[in-house]
Enzyme design. Sequence first.
Site, PDB file in Angstrom:
ATOM      1  N   ASN A   1       0.589  -1.163   0.111  1.00  0.00           N
ATOM      2  CA  ASN A   1      -0.039  -0.041   0.057  1.00  0.00           C
ATOM      3  C   ASN A   1       0.792   1.408  -0.068  1.00  0.00           C
ATOM      4  OD1 ASN A   1      -1.676   2.114   0.556  1.00  0.00           O
ATOM      5  ND2 ASN A   1      -2.294   1.401   2.470  1.00  0.00           N
TER       6      ASN A   1
ATOM      7  N   GLU B   1      -6.744   4.556   7.783  1.00  0.00           N
ATOM      8  CA  GLU B   1      -6.618   6.001   7.571  1.00  0.00           C
ATOM      9  C   GLU B   1      -7.749   6.604   6.941  1.00  0.00           C
ATOM     10  OE1 GLU B   1      -2.836   5.472   5.487  1.00  0.00           O
ATOM     11  OE2 GLU B   1      -1.955   5.101   7.481  1.00  0.00           O
TER      12      GLU B   1
ATOM     13  N   GLY C   1       2.332   2.218  10.897  1.00  0.00           N
ATOM     14  CA  GLY C   1       3.375   3.463  10.644  1.00  0.00           C
ATOM     15  C   GLY C   1       4.042   3.727  11.726  1.00  0.00           C
TER      16      GLY C   1
ATOM     17  N   SER D   1       3.453  -2.216  10.421  1.00  0.00           N
ATOM     18  CA  SER D   1       4.829  -2.069  10.662  1.00  0.00           C
ATOM     19  C   SER D   1       5.568  -3.418  10.400  1.00  0.00           C
ATOM     20  CB  SER D   1       5.068  -1.569  11.975  1.00  0.00           C
ATOM     21  OG  SER D   1       4.747  -0.243  12.252  1.00  0.00           O
TER      22      SER D   1
HETATM   23  P1  PGA Z   1       2.637   0.496   7.648  1.00  0.00           P
HETATM   24  O1  PGA Z   1       1.258   0.343   7.047  1.00  0.00           O
HETATM   25  O2  PGA Z   1       3.276  -1.005   7.020  1.00  0.00           O
HETATM   26  O3  PGA Z   1       3.565   1.537   7.144  1.00  0.00           O
HETATM   27  O4  PGA Z   1       2.751   0.301   8.943  1.00  0.00           O
HETATM   28  C1  PGA Z   1       0.448  -0.570   6.744  1.00  0.00           C
HETATM   29  C2  PGA Z   1      -0.686  -0.132   6.415  1.00  0.00           C
HETATM   30  O5  PGA Z   1      -1.335   0.932   6.490  1.00  0.00           O
HETATM   31  O6  PGA Z   1      -1.475  -0.862   5.396  1.00  0.00           O
END
Ligand code: PGA
Length: 252
Positions: free
Chosen positions: A9, A96, A172, A213
């Site tokens: 993503n 999000e 994130g 993450s």
């Molecule tokens: P991240 O995001 O791997 O940066 O934690 C995962 C996601 O939002 O799908």
Amino acid sequence: MRRPLVAGNWKMFMTSAEARLLVSEMLPGLTAIQDVEIVICPPFTSILPVAAMLEGTQISVGAQNMYWEASGAYTGEISPAMLAEYCKYVIIGHSERRAYFGETDAGVNRKVKAALEHDLVPIMCVGETLEENESGKTEAIVSRQVREGLGGVEIDSIPMVVIAYEPVWAIGTGRAATADGANQVIAGIIRRVLGEMFSLSLAQEVRALYGGSVKASNAGEFFNQPDIDGALVGGASLKINEFVPIVRAAAS
Ligand code: PGA
């Protein structure tokens, strides 16, 4: 047997020039990997160039969102029919979108149904916030999101659906869930609810990803879990030295 799936993503990163460069750098590594479904989800403006570059490979394109109507006076929106020309997958209900763009379980449900009607594979995201987690509400939140997100979906379409368990506190933040903890949510909440809603065998057929993450250094731990079938990768999907090894880990 559930086929492993790793989706990147890209969120709101990459101009189309940057996207072309990144895909050209990743392609040799990714195309060498067998037995994993690989999906790249760029922003809308890069879907066309990325789809063109991936043509003839085993890698698919996904979108990060869509509207549920097939067409109409909905300024600024993108329809499932438009995406279906280029994409095989669409992420629905990412946290999000729920947090910043007012997406509700009811809206997620309409989008999941619309995606399936247009032969797009929905990657439906569920997951609790930190506050919900710390107050012991994980089960209530995740089961509600699965029930409402998939309510009224045709039983024949259920095997196509992909569910991503993405605890909001892990996205994130560099603070991933433990592999065992994520597996427990997927097995004990997500598959259990699927079993109650549809059937026990369908609950075993649906692919469930972990997201939050995921990195090259921890991906293998998640993929070793019996109920985790792959990952939805954010930040690390923009880095060739992270994304390619993550996909490779899913193959082994
Ligand atoms: P991240 O995001 O791997 O940066 O934690 C995962 C996601 O939002 O799908």
